[in-house]
Design a protein around this motif. Structure first.
Motif, PDB file in Angstrom:
ATOM      1  N   LYS A   1      -8.178  37.998  45.712  1.00  0.00           N
ATOM      2  CA  LYS A   1      -6.971  38.818  45.593  1.00  0.00           C
ATOM      3  C   LYS A   1      -7.156  40.032  44.683  1.00  0.00           C
ATOM      4  CE  LYS A   1      -4.672  35.409  43.921  1.00  0.00           C
ATOM      5  NZ  LYS A   1      -5.839  34.520  43.853  1.00  0.00           N
ATOM      6  N   SER A   2      -7.687  39.785  43.483  1.00  0.00           N
ATOM      7  CA  SER A   2      -7.818  40.848  42.484  1.00  0.00           C
ATOM      8  C   SER A   2      -8.862  41.881  42.873  1.00  0.00           C
ATOM      9  CB  SER A   2      -8.195  40.252  41.117  1.00  0.00           C
ATOM     10  OG  SER A   2      -7.186  39.377  40.687  1.00  0.00           O
ATOM     11  N   THR A   3      -9.767  41.522  43.737  1.00  0.00           N
ATOM     12  CA  THR A   3     -10.775  42.468  44.228  1.00  0.00           C
ATOM     13  C   THR A   3     -10.229  43.270  45.404  1.00  0.00           C
ATOM     14  OG1 THR A   3     -12.545  40.975  43.547  1.00  0.00           O
ATOM     15  CG2 THR A   3     -13.113  42.652  45.188  1.00  0.00           C
ATOM     16  N   ILE A   4      -9.549  42.592  46.305  1.00  0.00           N
ATOM     17  CA  ILE A   4      -9.081  43.228  47.539  1.00  0.00           C
ATOM     18  C   ILE A   4      -7.869  44.127  47.311  1.00  0.00           C
ATOM     19  CG2 ILE A   4      -8.019  42.697  49.785  1.00  0.00           C
ATOM     20  CD1 ILE A   4     -10.088  40.393  49.970  1.00  0.00           C
ATOM     21  N   ALA A   5      -6.959  43.751  46.428  1.00  0.00           N
ATOM     22  CA  ALA A   5      -5.729  44.525  46.232  1.00  0.00           C
ATOM     23  C   ALA A   5      -5.978  45.988  45.858  1.00  0.00           C
ATOM     24  CB  ALA A   5      -4.827  43.844  45.213  1.00  0.00           C
ATOM     25  N   PRO A   6      -6.819  46.290  44.855  1.00  0.00           N
ATOM     26  CA  PRO A   6      -7.035  47.713  44.553  1.00  0.00           C
ATOM     27  C   PRO A   6      -7.772  48.462  45.668  1.00  0.00           C
ATOM     28  CG  PRO A   6      -8.260  46.317  43.008  1.00  0.00           C
ATOM     29  CD  PRO A   6      -7.440  45.419  43.873  1.00  0.00           C
ATOM     30  N   LEU A   7      -8.661  47.761  46.373  1.00  0.00           N
ATOM     31  CA  LEU A   7      -9.331  48.403  47.510  1.00  0.00           C
ATOM     32  C   LEU A   7      -8.320  48.764  48.589  1.00  0.00           C
ATOM     33  CD1 LEU A   7     -12.523  46.162  47.911  1.00  0.00           C
ATOM     34  CD2 LEU A   7     -12.428  48.528  47.099  1.00  0.00           C
TER      35      LEU A   7
ATOM     36  N   SER B   1     -12.610  42.703  54.602  1.00  0.00           N
ATOM     37  CA  SER B   1     -11.266  42.118  54.540  1.00  0.00           C
ATOM     38  C   SER B   1     -10.204  43.211  54.559  1.00  0.00           C
ATOM     39  CB  SER B   1     -11.110  41.254  53.286  1.00  0.00           C
ATOM     40  OG  SER B   1     -11.994  40.158  53.322  1.00  0.00           O
ATOM     41  N   VAL B   2     -10.416  44.277  53.795  1.00  0.00           N
ATOM     42  CA  VAL B   2      -9.453  45.384  53.767  1.00  0.00           C
ATOM     43  C   VAL B   2      -9.371  46.050  55.131  1.00  0.00           C
ATOM     44  CG1 VAL B   2      -8.988  47.673  52.779  1.00  0.00           C
ATOM     45  CG2 VAL B   2      -9.608  45.766  51.282  1.00  0.00           C
ATOM     46  N   THR B   3     -10.490  46.237  55.788  1.00  0.00           N
ATOM     47  CA  THR B   3     -10.491  46.829  57.130  1.00  0.00           C
ATOM     48  C   THR B   3      -9.684  45.956  58.092  1.00  0.00           C
ATOM     49  OG1 THR B   3     -12.595  47.955  56.761  1.00  0.00           O
ATOM     50  CG2 THR B   3     -11.959  47.552  59.056  1.00  0.00           C
ATOM     51  N   THR B   4      -9.851  44.654  58.006  1.00  0.00           N
ATOM     52  CA  THR B   4      -9.087  43.735  58.859  1.00  0.00           C
ATOM     53  C   THR B   4      -7.592  43.834  58.556  1.00  0.00           C
ATOM     54  OG1 THR B   4     -10.960  42.206  58.985  1.00  0.00           O
ATOM     55  CG2 THR B   4      -8.786  41.315  59.548  1.00  0.00           C
ATOM     56  N   ILE B   5      -7.229  43.897  57.294  1.00  0.00           N
ATOM     57  CA  ILE B   5      -5.815  44.004  56.913  1.00  0.00           C
ATOM     58  C   ILE B   5      -5.208  45.286  57.467  1.00  0.00           C
ATOM     59  CG2 ILE B   5      -4.238  44.299  54.949  1.00  0.00           C
ATOM     60  CD1 ILE B   5      -6.269  42.508  53.335  1.00  0.00           C
TER      61      ILE B   5
ATOM     62  N   LEU C   1      -5.045  35.279  51.710  1.00  0.00           N
ATOM     63  CA  LEU C   1      -6.505  35.154  51.736  1.00  0.00           C
ATOM     64  C   LEU C   1      -6.816  33.671  51.690  1.00  0.00           C
ATOM     65  CD1 LEU C   1      -7.502  37.975  49.237  1.00  0.00           C
ATOM     66  CD2 LEU C   1      -7.137  38.116  51.713  1.00  0.00           C
ATOM     67  N   ASN C   2      -7.490  33.183  52.714  1.00  0.00           N
ATOM     68  CA  ASN C   2      -7.668  31.744  52.871  1.00  0.00           C
ATOM     69  C   ASN C   2      -9.125  31.394  53.192  1.00  0.00           C
ATOM     70  OD1 ASN C   2      -6.790  29.105  52.960  1.00  0.00           O
ATOM     71  ND2 ASN C   2      -6.110  29.224  55.087  1.00  0.00           N
ATOM     72  N   PRO C   3     -10.032  31.655  52.233  1.00  0.00           N
ATOM     73  CA  PRO C   3     -11.430  31.272  52.465  1.00  0.00           C
ATOM     74  C   PRO C   3     -11.588  29.756  52.397  1.00  0.00           C
ATOM     75  CG  PRO C   3     -11.183  32.089  50.242  1.00  0.00           C
ATOM     76  CD  PRO C   3      -9.850  32.274  50.931  1.00  0.00           C
ATOM     77  N   SER C   4     -12.731  29.263  52.824  1.00  0.00           N
ATOM     78  CA  SER C   4     -12.996  27.826  52.814  1.00  0.00           C
ATOM     79  C   SER C   4     -13.026  27.287  51.388  1.00  0.00           C
ATOM     80  CB  SER C   4     -14.344  27.538  53.485  1.00  0.00           C
ATOM     81  OG  SER C   4     -15.402  28.022  52.671  1.00  0.00           O
TER      82      SER C   4
ATOM     83  N   LEU D   1      -0.279  37.987  57.827  1.00  0.00           N
ATOM     84  CA  LEU D   1      -1.687  37.843  58.183  1.00  0.00           C
ATOM     85  C   LEU D   1      -2.338  36.786  57.310  1.00  0.00           C
ATOM     86  CD1 LEU D   1      -4.214  38.840  59.716  1.00  0.00           C
ATOM     87  CD2 LEU D   1      -4.479  40.578  57.906  1.00  0.00           C
ATOM     88  N   TRP D   2      -2.853  35.744  57.934  1.00  0.00           N
ATOM     89  CA  TRP D   2      -3.611  34.700  57.245  1.00  0.00           C
ATOM     90  C   TRP D   2      -5.064  34.961  57.568  1.00  0.00           C
ATOM     91  CZ3 TRP D   2      -1.538  29.957  54.941  1.00  0.00           C
ATOM     92  CH2 TRP D   2      -0.156  30.045  54.719  1.00  0.00           C
ATOM     93  N   LEU D   3      -5.850  35.256  56.552  1.00  0.00           N
ATOM     94  CA  LEU D   3      -7.186  35.765  56.757  1.00  0.00           C
ATOM     95  C   LEU D   3      -8.229  34.868  56.091  1.00  0.00           C
ATOM     96  CD1 LEU D   3      -8.802  38.181  57.852  1.00  0.00           C
ATOM     97  CD2 LEU D   3      -8.308  39.365  55.697  1.00  0.00           C
ATOM     98  N   ASP D   4      -9.124  34.319  56.908  1.00  0.00           N
ATOM     99  CA  ASP D   4     -10.257  33.543  56.389  1.00  0.00           C
ATOM    100  C   ASP D   4     -11.316  34.540  55.965  1.00  0.00           C
ATOM    101  OD1 ASP D   4     -12.502  32.019  55.865  1.00  0.00           O
ATOM    102  OD2 ASP D   4     -12.360  30.821  57.689  1.00  0.00           O
TER     103      ASP D   4
END
Length: 184
Positions: free
Chosen positions: A15-21, A170-174, A110-113, A158-161
């Motif tokens: 979360k903290s990595t993807i949000a600013p991107l 991940s950002v591109t997918t969002i 964000l729902n990684p394994s 969006l539920w993203l693995d």
């Protein structure tokens, strides 16, 4: 109409990595806040969440959620797109979005394994799952216990693995379809 994106998931989900991107690609202007800012704001008398939480822990969590929603609204009212990252689960997600006015709402989980979260958690040397780890249990057991909150979270947006994705992927997918897949 400005866009407000709530990114949630377990600790070490990204979360903290993807949000600013994401914010950097939404704007300009766009802003972001990590809910941990409000968690760390309580210096005297901080009470953390556990599987059997103290009422004060719940009160502090509710204050944290309300604060992030107020900040999101404030920036949206000023003409910014806004991204909030925090662990908001279950009915709290609905309440968070209901507190916002005159914004386009987006929800990303964000729902990684479990294995991926364990690897990330060990890699950063964190102990954020310690209160969720049963006696004699593993870190994976603790992650699974906390993930139960995802089962109660509305299956909207969006539920993203992200297990095999870089943060940029991940950002591109969002952002695909101009955020339509994440509409609340």
């Amino acid at each position: 109409m400005r866009r407000v994106v709530l990114i949630t998931g377990m600790q070490a989900a990204g979360k903290s990595t993807i949000a600013p991107l994401l914010a950097s690609r939404l704007g300009p202007p766009a802003a972001t806040v990590d809910g941990d800012v409000f968690y760390r704001a309580v210096f005297a008398g901080a009470v953390g969440m556990t599987p059997d939480p103290d009422p004060e822990a719940v009160r502090q969590l509710e204050l944290r959620y309300a604060a992030s929603a107020l900040v999101a609204q404030h920036y949206a009212d000023a003409g910014f797109d806004f991204v909030c990252s925090d662990i908001i689960l279950g009915d709290d997600v609905t309440r968070w979005f209901e507190s916002l006015e005159n914004v386009e709402r987006h929800f990303v989980v964000l729902n990684p394994s479990v294995e991926s979260i364990v690897e990330r958690e060990l890699g950063r040397g964190s102990t954020s799952y310690r209160d969720w780890q049963p006696p004699g249990g593993t870190l994976a057991d603790a992650v699974r216990a906390l993930q139960e909150g995802l089962a109660e979270t509305p299956h909207r947006g969006l539920w993203l693995d992200t297990t095999n994705q870089t943060p940029e992927q991940s950002v591109t997918t969002i952002l695909e379809n101009d955020l339509k897949s994440s509409l609340w």
